[in-house]
Design a protein around this motif. Structure first.
Motif, mmCIF file in Angstrom:
data_model
loop_
_atom_site.group_PDB
_atom_site.id
_atom_site.type_symbol
_atom_site.label_atom_id
_atom_site.label_comp_id
_atom_site.label_asym_id
_atom_site.label_seq_id
_atom_site.Cartn_x
_atom_site.Cartn_y
_atom_site.Cartn_z
ATOM 1 N N GLY A 93 0.707 -1.336 -0.030
ATOM 2 C CA GLY A 93 0.034 0.207 -0.003
ATOM 3 C C GLY A 93 0.857 1.183 0.036
ATOM 4 N N LYS A 94 0.109 2.364 0.083
ATOM 5 C CA LYS A 94 0.894 3.700 0.190
ATOM 6 C C LYS A 94 1.827 3.949 1.114
ATOM 7 N N LEU A 95 3.144 4.414 0.658
ATOM 8 C CA LEU A 95 4.005 4.727 1.833
ATOM 9 C C LEU A 95 4.600 6.217 1.383
ATOM 10 N N PRO A 96 5.334 6.476 2.581
ATOM 11 C CA PRO A 96 6.042 7.990 2.128
ATOM 12 C C PRO A 96 6.581 7.834 0.787
ATOM 13 N N GLU A 97 6.849 8.896 0.018
ATOM 14 C CA GLU A 97 7.802 8.894 -1.108
ATOM 15 C C GLU A 97 8.989 8.161 -1.128
ATOM 16 N N THR A 98 9.717 8.315 0.036
ATOM 17 C CA THR A 98 11.004 8.050 0.190
ATOM 18 C C THR A 98 10.956 6.122 0.514
ATOM 19 N N GLY A 99 9.846 5.728 0.769
ATOM 20 C CA GLY A 99 9.775 4.245 1.040
ATOM 21 C C GLY A 99 10.219 4.002 2.447
ATOM 22 N N VAL A 100 10.128 2.587 2.734
ATOM 23 C CA VAL A 100 10.530 2.007 4.213
ATOM 24 C C VAL A 100 11.849 1.373 3.996
ATOM 25 N N GLU A 101 13.020 1.594 4.940
ATOM 26 C CA GLU A 101 14.160 0.623 4.623
ATOM 27 C C GLU A 101 13.774 -0.258 5.766
ATOM 28 N N LEU A 102 13.578 -1.618 5.520
ATOM 29 C CA LEU A 102 13.556 -2.775 6.373
ATOM 30 C C LEU A 102 15.022 -3.593 6.564
ATOM 31 N N HIS A 103 15.217 -4.059 7.950
ATOM 32 C CA HIS A 103 16.399 -4.558 8.329
ATOM 33 C C HIS A 103 16.166 -5.914 8.875
ATOM 34 N N ILE A 104 17.171 -6.759 8.889
ATOM 35 C CA ILE A 104 17.080 -8.176 9.042
ATOM 36 C C ILE A 104 16.884 -8.110 10.669
ATOM 37 N N GLY A 105 15.860 -8.978 11.065
ATOM 38 C CA GLY A 105 15.555 -9.189 12.430
ATOM 39 C C GLY A 105 14.156 -8.134 13.077
ATOM 40 N N GLN A 106 14.067 -7.131 12.193
ATOM 41 C CA GLN A 106 13.113 -6.171 12.291
ATOM 42 C C GLN A 106 11.594 -7.036 12.358
ATOM 43 N N THR A 107 10.471 -6.406 12.978
ATOM 44 C CA THR A 107 9.144 -6.970 12.996
ATOM 45 C C THR A 107 8.554 -6.218 12.315
ATOM 46 N N VAL A 108 7.665 -6.708 11.209
ATOM 47 C CA VAL A 108 7.051 -5.796 10.246
ATOM 48 C C VAL A 108 5.303 -6.401 10.379
ATOM 49 N N VAL A 109 4.417 -5.288 10.610
ATOM 50 C CA VAL A 109 3.113 -5.763 10.836
ATOM 51 C C VAL A 109 2.286 -5.304 9.744
ATOM 52 N N ILE A 110 1.683 -6.225 8.663
ATOM 53 C CA ILE A 110 1.207 -6.002 7.435
ATOM 54 C C ILE A 110 -0.307 -5.642 7.649
ATOM 55 N N GLY A 111 -1.049 -4.588 7.649
ATOM 56 C CA GLY A 111 -2.240 -4.349 7.539
ATOM 57 C C GLY A 111 -3.082 -4.426 6.307
ATOM 58 N N THR A 112 -4.418 -4.475 6.408
ATOM 59 C CA THR A 112 -5.102 -4.548 4.929
ATOM 60 C C THR A 112 -6.228 -3.457 4.827
ATOM 61 N N SER A 113 -5.886 -2.358 5.560
ATOM 62 C CA SER A 113 -7.099 -1.131 5.485
ATOM 63 C C SER A 113 -6.679 -0.599 4.187
ATOM 64 N N ALA A 114 -7.761 -0.013 3.319
ATOM 65 C CA ALA A 114 -7.605 0.683 2.034
ATOM 66 C C ALA A 114 -6.865 2.101 2.184
ATOM 67 N N GLU A 115 -7.059 2.656 3.415
ATOM 68 C CA GLU A 115 -6.360 4.027 3.504
ATOM 69 C C GLU A 115 -5.315 3.480 4.587
ATOM 70 N N VAL A 116 -3.902 4.039 4.281
ATOM 71 C CA VAL A 116 -2.751 3.738 5.295
ATOM 72 C C VAL A 116 -2.832 4.719 6.183
ATOM 73 N N SER A 117 -2.646 4.266 7.561
ATOM 74 C CA SER A 117 -2.606 5.550 8.620
ATOM 75 C C SER A 117 -0.945 5.793 8.585
ATOM 76 N N PRO A 118 -0.654 6.876 9.068
ATOM 77 C CA PRO A 118 0.657 7.220 9.083
ATOM 78 C C PRO A 118 1.703 6.164 9.579
ATOM 79 N N VAL A 119 2.671 5.865 8.707
ATOM 80 C CA VAL A 119 3.530 4.706 8.935
ATOM 81 C C VAL A 119 4.606 4.721 9.918
ATOM 82 N N THR A 120 4.543 3.748 10.875
ATOM 83 C CA THR A 120 5.583 3.656 12.026
ATOM 84 C C THR A 120 6.711 3.050 11.676
#
Length: 526
Positions: A93-120
């Motif tokens: 889904g929609k992310l900030p223009e710069t995207g999100v950098e993920l790192h090994i070992g990090q926890t990622v929660v994937i939601g399914t709402s149509a509109e994305v709340s501010p990414v944490t």
């Protein structure tokens, strides 16, 4: 360096207009837009253009269709257009223009709402969304979640009704719209989305020639699309043959069900992009060979696609490994090779096509030197199919009389397809009075389609063939060719005659000895 300034050095001797028996499909995009560029691509060797409906809007694609039709008309060639449906692709889904950098070992929660709340995001956790609401229900603990063609790899560890929690196993940058692959999960998602149905109707209204179905899993999904095409043909009063359905093989379920899918579809595409993500990458070469073999057994064309000359997106020449990949696909029996980013966004679209054509020509000459005979597809032999048997006979006769080419009247393209699947290493001239069928025959190995009005009879057909082949300098007086046709001409499934014809000799071919060729009238239809 622009295409026009590149010189190959060694020139391959021109033969049959410099074309290859293997067909080339080029994806249209910003790099290949415009009538002038499309005309150059056709002259370089493109037989079919692909519209990737996953990108761009239908209005832009309609403009591309008009450009192809104009370029083809200027050159007097029937050129096919393939509509590649988006399919149920799951995306980030929609992310900030710069995207999100993920790192090994990090926890990622994937939601399914149509509109994305501010990414944490923190060093310990990040939050994403996806376009498929059924994700948490379909993905179990221990299943892989692959993003951006597998560049970023997650492992599911828990789920709730509306969220999937994963841990990062291979990190990287994730941006809006990147694809998500779920190779371990059984998805309850429909093969044809509402947008796909909209695209299919658009393709019929704009008289496109092929429909490629993405993410096929079963033969039943092919049948659903076929029924929709029948409904749309009736709705818009489309005459002639149905549009062929090309099944894109890119999921493990499709490989498992390949025989029934091949039987239901009109052609296959080895879509190595998602296939190489969904399945263990080292398995893909063997799967490619298997798919080509099965397509051959069923007498169906097969396209090999993805990263054929990937380096030429930015480089003026391919790597040696890429050239070998193209050649080996042809040696394995590919009817057509498809270019994607190389021609849609690459710097050298025309030169890329020329490289594919030249590799094909050299490889085909090698194949011709090996060819000791040919046989019809296995499934057609088992059914004792008449036209397939005639095609086999035509090959034997052509070899014995050293014919320059085969000529077939193929009203709906069936005769041309059977000849093509016999893997002739000489050109096949396939004639029809149906404009769309002429374009659709551009997918067949070694077939050059020609459209003309229906001749009066077989005698008249021979006269027209004589005039066309000599006037266009494809052949010369006295050259041998094999003619296949049926009577009455123009009636589907009527092919029942083979003749050896020496151009310019009124006593050969389907000419009646008592009739002068001039009595057939001037062959102005050409």
């Amino acid at each position: 360096m622009p295409d026009s300034q590149i010189n190959f050095g060694e020139t391959l001797p021109e033969d049959f207009g410099g074309s290859a028996l293997t067909k080339i499909i080029a994806t249209l995009g910003p790099a290949s837009a415009g009538v002038v560029t499309i005309r150059k691509l056709i002259e370089a060797g493109v037989s079919v253009f692909r519209l990737n409906l996953s990108h761009g809007d239908l209005e832009t694609h309609a403009q591309r269709v008009q450009e192809v039709r104009k370029a083809a008309s200027d050159l007097g060639r029937p050129i096919g257009i393939l509509a590649d449906l988006p399919g149920p692709k799951i995306r980030v889904g929609k992310l900030p223009e710069t995207g999100v950098e993920l790192h090994i070992g990090q926890t990622v929660v994937i939601g399914t709402s149509a509109e994305v709340s501010p990414v944490t995001q923190s060093p310990e956790a990040a939050a994403l969304t996806c376009t498929y609401s059924g994700l948490p229900g379909d993905v179990n603990e221990g299943h892989r979640v692959l993003i951006n063609d597998g560049a970023v790899r997650l492992l599911a560890v828990s789920r709730t009704d509306d969220k999937l929690t994963c841990v990062v196993k291979q990190g990287g940058l994730v941006t809006t719209g990147k694809g998500i692959n779920l190779p371990d999960s059984h998805l309850r998602i429909e093969a044809l989305t509402s947008h796909d149905f909209e695209c299919v109707e658009w393709a019929v209204k704009n008289d496109l020639d092929f429909i490629a179905m993405s993410f096929v899993r079963s033969a039943d999904e092919i049948r659903v699309l076929n029924e929709e095409l029948r409904r749309l043909h009736a709705k818009y009063g489309c005459a002639g043959a149905m549009r062929p359905i090309i099944a894109k093989i890119e999921l493990p379920q499709a490989v498992a069900n390949i025989e029934s899918i091949t039987a239901a579809a009109d052609a296959l595409m080895v879509a190595r992009g998602d296939l190489g993500v969904e399945m263990d990458l080292p398995r893909v070469p063997a799967i490619q060979k298997k798919l080509l073999k099965i397509a051959d057994e069923y007498g169906k064309p097969c396209i090999v696609a993805t990263q054929m000359l990937e380096s030429m997106i930015s480089a003026a020449s391919p790597t040696r490994a890429e050239v070998s990949d193209v050649a080996n696909a042809i040696l394995d029996g590919a009817d057509a090779l498809m270019l994607s980013a190389e021609t849609s966004i690459g710097k050298y679209p025309v030169v890329t096509v020329e490289y594919v054509r030249r590799v094909a020509q050299y490889t085909e000459r090698y194949l011709a030197s090996l060819s000791a005979g040919a046989s019809p597809p296995k499934k057609l032999i088992e059914s004792r199919h008449r036209t397939a048997a005639l095609a086999h006979g035509a090959w034997t006769i052509a070899r014995d009389v050293d014919a320059r080419f085969i000529v077939v009247w193929s009203q709906l393209g069936g005769g041309a397809r059977y000849l093509s699947q016999t893997r002739f290493t000489i050109p096949i001239l396939a004639i029809t009075s149906d404009e769309r069928v002429a374009r659709q025959m551009q997918l067949y190995w070694s077939v050059t389609p020609v459209r003309m009005p229906l001749p009066d009879d077989l005698d008249h057909l021979t006269t027209l063939i004589d005039h066309y082949l000599i006037a266009t300098e494809w052949a010369h007086e006295g050259d041998a060719c094999i003619i296949m046709a049926g009577q009455p001409l123009g009636r589907p499934a009527s092919t029942n005659r083979i003749a050896v014809h020496y151009l310019g000799n009124p006593e050969t071919g389907f000419h009646e000895p008592t009739r002068s060729p001039s009595e057939s009238g001037p062959p102005s239809v050409w």
